[in-house]
Design a protein around this motif. Structure first.
Motif, PDB file in Angstrom:
ATOM      1  N   LEU A  36       0.863  -1.117  -0.052  1.00  0.00           N
ATOM      2  CA  LEU A  36       0.115  -0.046   0.008  1.00  0.00           C
ATOM      3  C   LEU A  36       0.774   1.319   0.227  1.00  0.00           C
ATOM      4  CD1 LEU A  36      -3.059  -0.893   2.385  1.00  0.00           C
ATOM      5  CD2 LEU A  36      -2.860  -1.018  -0.030  1.00  0.00           C
ATOM      6  N   VAL A  37       2.057   1.205   0.514  1.00  0.00           N
ATOM      7  CA  VAL A  37       2.813   2.370   0.687  1.00  0.00           C
ATOM      8  C   VAL A  37       3.874   2.497  -0.371  1.00  0.00           C
ATOM      9  CG1 VAL A  37       4.713   3.648   2.195  1.00  0.00           C
ATOM     10  CG2 VAL A  37       2.678   2.436   3.095  1.00  0.00           C
ATOM     11  N   ILE A  38       4.398   1.419  -0.793  1.00  0.00           N
ATOM     12  CA  ILE A  38       5.527   1.445  -1.937  1.00  0.00           C
ATOM     13  C   ILE A  38       4.928   0.713  -3.557  1.00  0.00           C
ATOM     14  CG2 ILE A  38       7.625   0.641  -2.746  1.00  0.00           C
ATOM     15  CD1 ILE A  38       8.212   0.154   0.228  1.00  0.00           C
ATOM     16  N   LEU A  39       4.440  -0.037  -3.581  1.00  0.00           N
ATOM     17  CA  LEU A  39       4.184  -0.801  -4.969  1.00  0.00           C
ATOM     18  C   LEU A  39       3.076  -0.084  -5.447  1.00  0.00           C
ATOM     19  CD1 LEU A  39       4.710  -4.558  -4.536  1.00  0.00           C
ATOM     20  CD2 LEU A  39       6.179  -2.754  -5.318  1.00  0.00           C
ATOM     21  N   GLY A  49       0.256  11.270 -13.933  1.00  0.00           N
ATOM     22  CA  GLY A  49       1.421  10.377 -13.292  1.00  0.00           C
ATOM     23  C   GLY A  49       1.511  10.301 -11.846  1.00  0.00           C
ATOM     24  N   PHE A  50       0.313  10.715 -11.130  1.00  0.00           N
ATOM     25  CA  PHE A  50       0.504  10.826  -9.762  1.00  0.00           C
ATOM     26  C   PHE A  50      -0.302   9.208  -9.218  1.00  0.00           C
ATOM     27  CE2 PHE A  50       0.692  15.113 -10.753  1.00  0.00           C
ATOM     28  CZ  PHE A  50       1.769  15.386 -10.059  1.00  0.00           C
ATOM     29  N   GLY A  51       0.309   8.916  -8.059  1.00  0.00           N
ATOM     30  CA  GLY A  51      -0.419   7.589  -7.579  1.00  0.00           C
ATOM     31  C   GLY A  51      -1.132   8.085  -6.180  1.00  0.00           C
ATOM     32  N   GLU A  52      -2.115   7.521  -6.032  1.00  0.00           N
ATOM     33  CA  GLU A  52      -2.898   7.521  -4.687  1.00  0.00           C
ATOM     34  C   GLU A  52      -2.167   7.319  -3.297  1.00  0.00           C
ATOM     35  OE1 GLU A  52      -6.658   5.906  -4.826  1.00  0.00           O
ATOM     36  OE2 GLU A  52      -7.246   7.026  -6.744  1.00  0.00           O
ATOM     37  N   PRO A  53      -2.646   7.921  -2.293  1.00  0.00           N
ATOM     38  CA  PRO A  53      -2.073   7.591  -0.890  1.00  0.00           C
ATOM     39  C   PRO A  53      -3.108   6.379  -0.474  1.00  0.00           C
ATOM     40  CG  PRO A  53      -3.541   9.333  -0.788  1.00  0.00           C
ATOM     41  CD  PRO A  53      -3.476   9.381  -2.450  1.00  0.00           C
ATOM     42  N   LYS A  57      -5.830   6.352   2.525  1.00  0.00           N
ATOM     43  CA  LYS A  57      -7.171   6.392   1.937  1.00  0.00           C
ATOM     44  C   LYS A  57      -8.087   5.325   2.440  1.00  0.00           C
ATOM     45  CE  LYS A  57      -9.502   6.899  -2.403  1.00  0.00           C
ATOM     46  NZ  LYS A  57      -9.417   7.259  -4.031  1.00  0.00           N
ATOM     47  N   TRP A  58      -7.318   3.915   2.330  1.00  0.00           N
ATOM     48  CA  TRP A  58      -8.212   2.896   2.495  1.00  0.00           C
ATOM     49  C   TRP A  58      -7.997   2.147   3.774  1.00  0.00           C
ATOM     50  CZ3 TRP A  58     -12.317   1.853  -0.423  1.00  0.00           C
ATOM     51  CH2 TRP A  58     -12.102   2.605  -1.991  1.00  0.00           C
ATOM     52  N   PHE A  86     -16.249   6.558   3.397  1.00  0.00           N
ATOM     53  CA  PHE A  86     -16.239   6.976   4.891  1.00  0.00           C
ATOM     54  C   PHE A  86     -16.892   5.919   5.731  1.00  0.00           C
ATOM     55  CE2 PHE A  86     -18.459   8.908   8.275  1.00  0.00           C
ATOM     56  CZ  PHE A  86     -17.255   9.613   8.840  1.00  0.00           C
ATOM     57  N   ALA A  87     -17.772   5.059   5.295  1.00  0.00           N
ATOM     58  CA  ALA A  87     -18.254   3.853   5.934  1.00  0.00           C
ATOM     59  C   ALA A  87     -17.250   2.968   6.037  1.00  0.00           C
ATOM     60  CB  ALA A  87     -19.543   3.354   4.937  1.00  0.00           C
ATOM     61  N   TRP A  88     -16.656   2.557   5.182  1.00  0.00           N
ATOM     62  CA  TRP A  88     -15.510   1.733   5.374  1.00  0.00           C
ATOM     63  C   TRP A  88     -14.522   1.850   6.423  1.00  0.00           C
ATOM     64  CZ3 TRP A  88     -13.586  -3.044   4.169  1.00  0.00           C
ATOM     65  CH2 TRP A  88     -12.197  -3.234   4.145  1.00  0.00           C
ATOM     66  N   LYS A  89     -14.012   3.289   6.050  1.00  0.00           N
ATOM     67  CA  LYS A  89     -13.057   3.790   7.329  1.00  0.00           C
ATOM     68  C   LYS A  89     -13.473   3.794   8.588  1.00  0.00           C
ATOM     69  CE  LYS A  89      -9.433   5.309   6.495  1.00  0.00           C
ATOM     70  NZ  LYS A  89      -9.245   6.409   5.869  1.00  0.00           N
ATOM     71  N   THR A  90     -14.972   4.283   8.765  1.00  0.00           N
ATOM     72  CA  THR A  90     -15.538   4.038   9.993  1.00  0.00           C
ATOM     73  C   THR A  90     -15.759   2.572  10.510  1.00  0.00           C
ATOM     74  OG1 THR A  90     -17.077   6.033   9.378  1.00  0.00           O
ATOM     75  CG2 THR A  90     -17.508   4.656  11.259  1.00  0.00           C
ATOM     76  N   GLY A  91     -15.854   1.733   9.740  1.00  0.00           N
ATOM     77  CA  GLY A  91     -15.888   0.322  10.066  1.00  0.00           C
ATOM     78  C   GLY A  91     -14.635  -0.117  10.712  1.00  0.00           C
TER      79      GLY A  91
END
Length: 200
Positions: A36-39, A49-53, A57-58, A86-91
């Motif tokens: 999640l942090v590197i690959l 050309g930008f990746g997501e955090p 995020k997840w 938001f529901a996922w992160k709250t869970g």
């Protein structure tokens, strides 16, 4: 220095039955760091050309606790925009909150990639934990107070060690200490040797 780590310690103080985290779960944080942090941020990019955090995020519930929940309660406009994420992160937050009640620092020990990165530097850090193996009673008083349940006498440079110094205060013979000096001295006693000493 981590407010989420401090929050976990406060929740753990609630008077409930306590359970140790199985050791195999502590290796999950290395997968989190790698995937999640590197690959994923390198391999999955947008048109610019930008990746997501991916981790933030997840998976990370800290932002949800420290900002997301409060802001959503106070701001109707934000509430109207909330969805699956938001529901996922709250869970996830609820899951970790429950886990914190029964186990010490579960997020730090199983998931946090930042703590994992910090741990890699324990071996070369100027802040060193020292163990006088000749004086050590192998009584495991250090392990009983350790937030991450390690035996400091087996490996003072353990990547899981938080350098909280609770073991130093708990040692009945004061054989655990710390210093800020770089040293060439090998302070690690092989685990097999420690076990042999225990048997003897």
């Amino acid at each position: 220095l981590c407010p989420f780590g401090f929050f976990q310690e406060l929740v753990y103080k609630l008077p409930t039955p306590k359970f140790q985290i199985p050791k195999f779960l502590t290796y999950f944080r290395y997968l989190v760091l790698l995937i999640l942090v590197i690959l994923l941020p390198i391999l999955v990019i947008d048109s610019l050309g930008f990746g997501e955090p991916w981790f933030c995020k997840w998976l990370c519930p800290a932002g949800t606790l420290e900002a997301g929940v409060l802001l959503s309660l106070l701001n109707r406009g934000i509430r109207s925009q909330l969805g699956f994420l938001f529901a996922w992160k709250t869970g996830l937050l609820i899951l970790f909150l429950l886990w914190m009640v029964f186990s010490e620092r579960p997020f730090c020990r199983t998931t946090c990639p930042l703590g994992t990165i910090f741990g890699f530097f324990n071996r070369v850090s100027a802040f060193k934990m020292r163990v006088d193996h000749k004086a050590c009673l192998l009584c495991d008083a250090c392990q009983r107070v350790c937030p991450v349940n390690i035996k400091i006498y087996e490996n003072p440079d353990s990547s899981q060690c938080l350098r909280c110094l609770k073991c130093e205060a708990a040692c009945p013979v004061s054989c655990i200490s710390h210093s800020f000096k770089l040293s060439e001295e090998n302070n690690r006693q092989p685990q097999a040797e420690v076990k042999a000493d225990r048997i003897a």
